[in-house]
Write a protein that holds these residues in place. Structure first.
Motif, mmCIF file in Angstrom:
data_model
loop_
_atom_site.group_PDB
_atom_site.id
_atom_site.type_symbol
_atom_site.label_atom_id
_atom_site.label_comp_id
_atom_site.label_asym_id
_atom_site.label_seq_id
_atom_site.Cartn_x
_atom_site.Cartn_y
_atom_site.Cartn_z
ATOM 1 N N MET A 204 8.513 -6.669 -7.713
ATOM 2 C CA MET A 204 7.146 -6.876 -7.247
ATOM 3 C C MET A 204 6.870 -6.173 -5.931
ATOM 4 O O MET A 204 5.761 -6.197 -5.432
ATOM 5 C CB MET A 204 6.867 -8.359 -7.090
ATOM 6 C CG MET A 204 6.510 -9.000 -8.405
ATOM 7 S SD MET A 204 6.601 -10.763 -8.327
ATOM 8 C CE MET A 204 8.297 -11.048 -8.683
ATOM 9 N N GLU A 205 7.900 -5.564 -5.365
ATOM 10 C CA GLU A 205 7.716 -5.015 -4.025
ATOM 11 C C GLU A 205 7.508 -3.508 -3.993
ATOM 12 O O GLU A 205 7.077 -2.967 -2.991
ATOM 13 C CB GLU A 205 8.904 -5.392 -3.139
ATOM 14 C CG GLU A 205 8.736 -6.755 -2.511
ATOM 15 C CD GLU A 205 9.703 -7.779 -3.081
ATOM 16 O OE1 GLU A 205 10.857 -7.399 -3.335
ATOM 17 O OE2 GLU A 205 9.303 -8.921 -3.280
ATOM 18 N N SER A 206 7.824 -2.816 -5.092
ATOM 19 C CA SER A 206 7.688 -1.362 -5.030
ATOM 20 C C SER A 206 6.756 -0.859 -6.129
ATOM 21 O O SER A 206 6.301 -1.614 -6.974
ATOM 22 C CB SER A 206 9.070 -0.712 -5.178
ATOM 23 O OG SER A 206 9.660 -1.119 -6.382
ATOM 24 N N LYS B 209 1.188 -0.354 -10.937
ATOM 25 C CA LYS B 209 2.455 -0.999 -11.283
ATOM 26 C C LYS B 209 2.523 -2.406 -10.701
ATOM 27 O O LYS B 209 3.027 -3.327 -11.326
ATOM 28 C CB LYS B 209 3.619 -0.163 -10.741
ATOM 29 C CG LYS B 209 4.297 0.657 -11.812
ATOM 30 C CD LYS B 209 5.560 1.242 -11.252
ATOM 31 C CE LYS B 209 6.333 1.971 -12.323
ATOM 32 N NZ LYS B 209 7.366 2.830 -11.745
ATOM 33 N N ARG B 210 2.012 -2.534 -9.472
ATOM 34 C CA ARG B 210 2.087 -3.834 -8.822
ATOM 35 C C ARG B 210 1.195 -4.855 -9.502
ATOM 36 O O ARG B 210 1.549 -6.020 -9.622
ATOM 37 C CB ARG B 210 1.689 -3.712 -7.355
ATOM 38 C CG ARG B 210 2.805 -3.169 -6.534
ATOM 39 C CD ARG B 210 2.472 -3.234 -5.092
ATOM 40 N NE ARG B 210 3.366 -2.387 -4.345
ATOM 41 C CZ ARG B 210 3.682 -2.609 -3.089
ATOM 42 N NH1 ARG B 210 3.143 -3.620 -2.461
ATOM 43 N NH2 ARG B 210 4.509 -1.822 -2.471
ATOM 44 N N ALA C 233 2.859 -5.946 -12.471
ATOM 45 C CA ALA C 233 3.992 -6.820 -12.173
ATOM 46 C C ALA C 233 3.550 -8.271 -11.982
ATOM 47 O O ALA C 233 4.369 -9.179 -11.989
ATOM 48 C CB ALA C 233 4.729 -6.329 -10.934
#
Lengths: 269, 289
Positions: A187-189, A194-195, A198
């Motif tokens: 969830m961080e990149s 994409k986020r 996620a």
């Protein structure tokens, strides 16, 4: 997630805690009005002192007030900068399109102090008043609207249910996030798309469990024969006490002071 | 035997510097060997869940280190995700984490994140479903149409499919009926036997732990109270009761029999063992016909 200080309730028994929640809400509304009706530094000073008095009497550590300010630091900086550069009158400093005037400086100071005072006062209200007290007070204050068939009780009930589930859902979100992270959810990149994608593994279980909880609550309420607000009495009655009167008098004095300052001295805005 | 996990002076404090400060884990050091089946017991709030979450880097220890295969898992914080594939974690009530359209895709989620593709992914998913006893016909259904027990299995399969070196299960049998508990537990044992992976099982059921664990971690108030072979831990019943824990019922019964002069072995942990111990006794006394 757990570090949200804004809107949290800290149980206590300070003078501010014991004030009638209706009194607190009414005072808060009046306070919002007067903080925007201050036109010179004396008037601003009086309202700031009044805010400080309440914060001290609330008996809550300044740390939590600072924490609630952290959230809005960007808004404060942004609006004060805008005000700083858009003042009217003769500039005392100029570079390209940026010009600073005495009027701009005054505006920046006023808007900063006003926003900070507003956040501090609303934090003070929520820190010292439990969600139940707040919704009770709102229900009582809106009672006259029943005459025009406004569903006061239902709205108050919905509010208290919603507030009741905020911590539960936060905790649930935390749990689901941990579980998906344990399955390697990232969830961080990644880019924005994409986020957002996620978030799906978190949102779907969260919705499912929110619905499940809603059904559970509805069943539980029906089991206790809940039929809406008609004829319901309260276990905890709220009464106005001497301290509420004193608080109102103090507020009246502050309003009077602001009016006097505004009319006797010249405004700087 | 080489060790797979090593904890060094591990500690964790919740809400440090606030009035809600609480020490959850206090100076825990231990080593777990590869292929061991470890039981974790402790009273509610003894810090076992926090300890488990530090094993796969979901929580960063405030003090001390977690060594996986001899390397500190926080050596490169950016690569912590890789640790999570090696230490698989099944949370309490894991069925609430299901989200995909089909059971198959939900089980594949973790393995896919790990980088598996094509046939390898398919095999991992089907093997995991087999280990947890999910029928292949269920794989194409929506996870929300499964029964409670099946959801639980699907969620556990989702972690097993990542083929972790260490599998941590936090009360996997909570809320299941006796039959479901029984079956799930034997499937976990089968998984452990066939894959030779390390398994850590957190449970409140002493019976379950006694049946499956080689060694037991006993937590009390954030401290490591005992870390001994199963028999040794349950021999110290008095100490356990001080930590708010119990020995299995059958162990109590057999100890009571011993105190009354019956010739039964010490440290009987399961009903099967007790059966084997009591049968010859009854035959000898001629009470069995």
């Amino acid at each position: 997630m757990r570090d949200v200080a804004f809107g949290q309730y800290f149980p206590g028994s300070s003078l501010v805690h014991r004030l009638d929640p209706r009194a607190k809400i009414l005072m808060f509304i009046a306070y919002i009005v007067i903080i925007f009706c201050t036109f010179n530094y004396a008037a601003l000073g009086i309202t700031t002192a009044f805010t400080a008095l309440f914060l001290i009497l609330s008996g809550i550590s300044p740390k939590f007030y600072f924490k609630s300010l952290k959230v809005i630091i960007f808004i404060v900086i942004f609006t004060s900068l805008l005000n700083l550069f858009y003042g009217s009158g003769a500039p005392i400093w100029q570079w390209w399109i940026f010009r600073i005037t005495p009027n701009g400086i005054h505006r920046a100071v006023f808007v900063t102090v006003r926003i900070i005072c507003l956040i501090l006062a609303s934090s003070c209200l929520t820190f010292t008043t439990s969600p139940t007290e707040l919704t009770d007070a709102i229900e009582r204050l809106m009672k006259p609207l029943k005459a025009v068939r406004f569903p006061v009780h239902e709205i108050a009930m919905m509010m208290s249910l919603a507030l009741r589930f905020v911590p539960t859902l936060l905790e649930e979100t935390d749990k689901i996030m941990q579980a998906q992270k344990a399955r390697g959810a990232d969830m961080e990149s990644g880019n924005l798309f994409k986020r957002v994608k996620a978030l799906i593994p978190i949102l779907i279980p969260l919705f499912v469990s929110a619905f499940r909880r809603a059904y559970d609550v509805a069943t539980a309420m029906e089991c206790r024969c809940y039929r809406g607000g008609a004829g319901r009495t309260r276990m905890k009655q709220i009464h106005l006490a001497a301290r509420d009167v004193i608080a109102f008098v103090t507020l009246a004095l502050v309003i009077g002071g602001v009016i006097v300052c505004n009319s006797l001295m010249s405004g700087v805005l | 035997m080489n060790c797979v996990l090593e904890l060094k002076n591990l500690g964790f404090v919740y809400g440090k510097g606030t009035p809600f400060e609480k020490r959850a884990v206090d100076n825990v050091s231990l080593t777990i060997k590869r292929g061991e089946f470890i039981g974790v017991i402790g009273h509610t709030g003894s810090g076992k869940s926090t300890l488990m979450q530090m094993l796969n880097g979901l929580m960063r220890p405030g003090e001390g280190q977690v060594l996986l295969d001899g390397r500190d898992i926080w050596e490169q914080p950016k690569k912590i995700r890789e640790v999570r594939f090696k230490v698989g974690m099944v949370f309490q009530y894991p069925e609430y984490q299901l989200f995909e359209e089909t059971v198959y895709r939900d089980i594949a989620f973790g393995a896919k994140n790990k980088g598996l593709e094509g046939d390898a992914l398919d095999k991992a998913v089907r093997d995991a479903a087999d280990f947890t006893g999910l029928k292949p016909a269920l794989l194409d259904k929506s996870p929300f149409d499964l029964s409670g027990g099946e959801k639980r299995r699907a969620a556990i399969a989702g972690v097993i499919a990542m083929n972790p070196e260490v599998l941590v299960l936090d009360e996997p049998t909570a809320g299941l009926d006796p039959m479901g508990r029984e079956v799930l537990l034997s499937q976990i044992t089968r998984y452990h036997k066939e894959c030779h992976n390390t398994v850590l099982l957190v449970s409140h059921s002493m019976e379950d732990i006694a049946r499956v664990a080689d060694r037991i971690i006993v937590m009390n108030k954030g401290k490591l109270a005992m870390f001994e072979p199963t028999k040794e831990v349950f021999r110290r019943g008095d100490e356990l009761s001080r930590y708010g824990l119990k020995v299995p019922q059958i162990t109590n019964i057999m100890q009571a029999l011993r105190r009354r002069g019956f010739d039964v072995p010490e440290g009987v942990l399961t009903v099967d063992e007790a059966f084997d111990a009591l049968l010859p006794l009854l035959q000898k006394e001629g009470k069995l016909w």
